[in-house]
Scaffold this motif. Structure first.
Motif, PDB file in Angstrom:
ATOM      1  N   VAL A  85      38.882  66.365  52.722  1.00  0.00           N
ATOM      2  CA  VAL A  85      38.085  67.002  51.681  1.00  0.00           C
ATOM      3  C   VAL A  85      36.861  67.702  52.271  1.00  0.00           C
ATOM      4  O   VAL A  85      36.471  68.781  51.827  1.00  0.00           O
ATOM      5  CB  VAL A  85      37.667  65.944  50.632  1.00  0.00           C
ATOM      6  CG1 VAL A  85      36.551  66.453  49.763  1.00  0.00           C
ATOM      7  CG2 VAL A  85      38.864  65.550  49.791  1.00  0.00           C
ATOM      8  N   SER A 131      44.440  63.108  41.304  1.00  0.00           N
ATOM      9  CA  SER A 131      45.185  62.391  42.353  1.00  0.00           C
ATOM     10  C   SER A 131      44.911  60.903  42.418  1.00  0.00           C
ATOM     11  O   SER A 131      45.585  60.205  43.166  1.00  0.00           O
ATOM     12  CB  SER A 131      44.945  62.976  43.748  1.00  0.00           C
ATOM     13  OG  SER A 131      44.218  64.118  43.742  1.00  0.00           O
ATOM     14  N   GLU A 188      41.648  61.010  53.560  1.00  0.00           N
ATOM     15  CA  GLU A 188      41.298  61.910  52.462  1.00  0.00           C
ATOM     16  C   GLU A 188      39.864  62.455  52.526  1.00  0.00           C
ATOM     17  O   GLU A 188      39.663  63.666  52.420  1.00  0.00           O
ATOM     18  CB  GLU A 188      41.544  61.228  51.119  1.00  0.00           C
ATOM     19  CG  GLU A 188      41.375  62.202  49.961  1.00  0.00           C
ATOM     20  CD  GLU A 188      41.722  61.589  48.615  1.00  0.00           C
ATOM     21  OE1 GLU A 188      41.599  60.366  48.460  1.00  0.00           O
ATOM     22  OE2 GLU A 188      42.121  62.355  47.722  1.00  0.00           O
ATOM     23  N   ARG A 208      39.819  66.292  41.508  1.00  0.00           N
ATOM     24  CA  ARG A 208      40.701  65.591  42.433  1.00  0.00           C
ATOM     25  C   ARG A 208      40.743  64.093  42.132  1.00  0.00           C
ATOM     26  O   ARG A 208      41.801  63.466  42.186  1.00  0.00           O
ATOM     27  CB  ARG A 208      40.215  65.822  43.872  1.00  0.00           C
ATOM     28  CG  ARG A 208      41.185  65.289  44.909  1.00  0.00           C
ATOM     29  CD  ARG A 208      40.621  65.384  46.313  1.00  0.00           C
ATOM     30  NE  ARG A 208      41.581  64.873  47.268  1.00  0.00           N
ATOM     31  CZ  ARG A 208      42.408  65.638  47.970  1.00  0.00           C
ATOM     32  NH1 ARG A 208      42.377  66.939  47.818  1.00  0.00           N
ATOM     33  NH2 ARG A 208      43.267  65.097  48.799  1.00  0.00           N
TER      34      ARG A 208
END
Lengths: 349, 310
Positions: free
Chosen positions: A130, B218, A126, B214
């Motif tokens: 990002v 998430s 992740e 986010r």
């Protein structure tokens, strides 16, 4: 970020006058500020590139808040933080997010610091996604595999979830996550205090290997004097939101100058029964004063066995340099070391 | 806890071969599912809920007659309603329809209104909860004051007002029940999100440079949904009772052909002394259905609670 590390001349991390004050609010509807908790109250320190700075202090002294404030996980009230020449406190939110690539954190509780619903692979992919790391999903996953191997975890760990690992393994995951973006500065907040002693050594060794390999700069925050002594080149002692002493590690442990440091070191048992028998303990009375109302003058005066009727009560001692790089915030450091000042008899056991 | 011991053993020698049978990862969901499976209350609750849903969905197949047809109105006398017989399993109701058929179709009504209103409430509550718990600051304050206002209006009063505004219909019942549920979900989610916010992993995600949005959507939200799922199941029980209560007050669908448990209770009122079975059966249906959802919800809550681990 800079190409040529110019040794100690330009420290990777430079902190000046960092303060974190939390307002104390009263009133249900119209809140008014009735005071401040001065968690961190003016700390200066430099950490040279590829070295380790150990920050010690008892719980509640503000060392964790300091670490978070340096990374702006807690917004500092005042001061300046420079990482590799970048003024961190001047960055906009978007710039700060981008700058986080070069500064990361390792947390105390590895289980709490991992999202329980994310597999290890997802947690490590992740951040790369990002930040738009080059290579796309295939390269990101490859990097995860490499990192897991580097921190000593099997490749099969990628598909697992945090709760399936032991404490030591989780901290390895935490370290892998801190490394995934390729940072130069890592702040480790009590990186091993939640682990079994046997595992602590392994994790410390891993951190040291990674430092040597990748040229990482560490700020290690701990309450364990042995851990800090083992890892650090320089040690800073924090008390009630401020630095009271700072010196090269061996110098500090061999020649503690500040009464607080002396008390701390005298409290640590020595692994030699004869020395241990003769060990003189300096007992501190009372508790850490409230950071909402720190004592005027020297912040250690309420518990200091060497407290003098003058100066201590009304003049805050500056952190002054005594001998080559040994800084101490005590008016009477020389006299205490020379033995011309004796501690109060009740404080020695 | 064989998994934990093997994992601990692996610590001593990192890089050690994985024990067989543990190739892929298992999430917490799996552990929760195992706990749920061992809970007898969950089985009873699930059985009741399943039976309820099957009856509601397959009502035309199960019911022997058309609902609320008053086909046997001639058999009804002022003093007597025919009881169970060959043709009518539970007898007739006071309007000459088959009681069993009415009950079967009533399940449908309760399910549709209960589920739709709970979903509406859950959705609106989630939006408000995310706004206040995820953004914080003045948004939090504003949203919570709105929720306080919603909470201060009793559900029944609200339903009567809604019915007065939009007319008697099952839609107004749904809206009324949903509105009454919004504050529950919004507050629960807010509290859940706030407790997540203090967690180290949120700090870790922030230090990795993730956007706040986010992190909330998430990471924090999925970790906060457990209590919401439990609450939704428990609220379904309340919704079934509220549907009946609102129909009892005459706020449901005005069409007399629509069978509904609450309305059956109303119709049973005047004959309660001679024919208590008219009130008994819909009452039992309401109670058992509510019990089923409550049992399921409670065991879900225990299964999802990591502290309940034995």
């Amino acid at each position: 970020m800079n190409a040529a590390p110019s040794d100690d001349a330009e420290p990777l991390l430079r902190v000046r006058g960092l303060k974190v004050h939390y307002p104390i609010r009263r009133g249900a509807l119209l809140q008014r500020t009735v005071g401040h908790v001065k968690a961190v109250d003016g700390v200066d320190l430099d950490v040279p590139r590829a070295s380790t700075y150990g920050l010690v202090g008892e719980s509640g002294c503000g060392k964790s808040t300091f670490g978070r404030a340096v990374l702006r996980l807690t917004e500092p009230t005042a001061g300046s933080v420079t990482v590799a020449g970048t003024d961190v406190l001047a960055l906009s939110p978007a710039e700060l997010r981008r700058a986080r690539v070069s500064m990361q954190m390792v947390f105390q509780d590895p289980l709490a610091s991992l999202d329980p619903r994310q597999s290890v692979e997802a947690a490590l992919v992740e951040p790369q996604k990002v930040h738009g790391m080059p290579g796309g999903p295939t390269a990101w996953r490859k990097r995860v595999t490499e990192l897991l191997e580097r921190v000593g975890l099997p490749a099969a760990a990628a598909a697992k979830y945090p709760h399936e690992f032991s404490g030591g393994q989780r901290q390895r995951i935490g370290i892998a996550r801190a490394l995934v973006l390729g940072p130069s500065l890592i702040i480790a907040d009590e990186p091993v205090s939640a682990l079994d002693v046997s595992v602590q050594a392994q994790v410390i060794t891993l951190l040291e290997e990674l430092q040597a390999e990748l040229g990482l700069t560490y700020l290690v925050i701990a309450h364990d004097l042995a851990v800090v002594r083992h890892m650090s080149r320089t040690v800073g002692v924090m008390y009630l939101g401020g630095l009271v002493e700072e010196a090269a590690t061996e110098e500090l442990y061999a020649r503690p100058l500040h009464p607080y440091t002396r008390a701390l070191l005298s409290a640590a048992p020595v692994p030699d029964p004869e020395v241990e028998e003769r060990r003189e303990r300096i007992l501190l009375q009372g508790d850490l004063p409230s950071p909402a109302a720190p004592p005027p003058g020297c912040r250690f005066q309420t518990r200091c066995p060497w407290r003098q009727p003058t100066r201590c009560a009304d003049e805050p001692p500056p952190l002054r340099e005594l001998t080559g790089g040994h800084r101490v915030a005590c008016h009477y450091a020389e006299e205490i070391e020379a033995g011309t000042l004796r501690p109060a008899a009740s404080a020695v056991a | 806890m064989t998994a934990a011991t093997t994992v601990t053993a692996a610590t001593a020698e990192p890089g050690q071969e994985q024990p067989p049978g543990r190739v892929s990862g298992t999430g917490r969901a799996r552990a929760s599912w195992d706990r749920l499976r061992r809970d007898p209350a969950a089985w009873v609750g699930a059985a009741i809920v399943t039976a309820f849903v099957v009856v509601a969905v397959a009502a035309p197949l199960i019911a022997p007659y058309e609902p609320a047809g008053s086909q046997w109105i001639r058999q009804i006398t002022p003093s007597d309603v025919p009881g169970p017989s060959e043709e009518h399993l539970l007898g007739l109701d006071s309007f000459g329809s088959d009681l069993f058929t009415q009950l079967v179709y009533g399940a449908r009504q309760s399910l549709v209104i209960g589920v739709v209103s709970t979903l509406l409430g859950l959705l609106a509550g989630t939006v408000l909860g995310v706004l206040s718990g995820g953004i914080g600051g003045w948004v939090d304050t504003a949203v919570m004051r709105v929720v306080d206002i919603m909470l201060s209006v009793p559900a029944l009063l609200l339903a009567v007002s809604v019915a007065a505004m939009v007319g008697r219909s099952s839609t107004s019942v749904m809206v009324a029940i949903a509105v009454a549920q919004v504050p529950i979900f919004a507050r629960l989610l807010r509290a859940s999100l706030l407790s997540q916010r203090g967690q180290d992993y949120v700090l870790a995600l922030r230090s990795l440079g993730l956007r706040e949005r986010r992190i909330v959507v998430s990471h924090m939200l999925p970790n906060s949904l457990g209590p919401l799922l439990v609450q939704a199941t428990l609220v379904l029980a309340t919704a079934v009772i509220e549907v009946a209560a609102l129909s009892f007050l005459g706020l449901g669908d005005p069409d007399p052909a629509v069978a509904e448990w609450g309305r059956m209770l109303v119709k049973a009122q005047e004959r309660l002394q001679n024919d208590p079975q008219l009130a008994l059966w819909p009452g039992v249906c309401i109670a058992v259905t509510a019990l089923g959802f409550t049992l399921l919800g409670e065991s879900l809550r225990q299964a999802l609670d990591p502290r309940a681990r034995r």
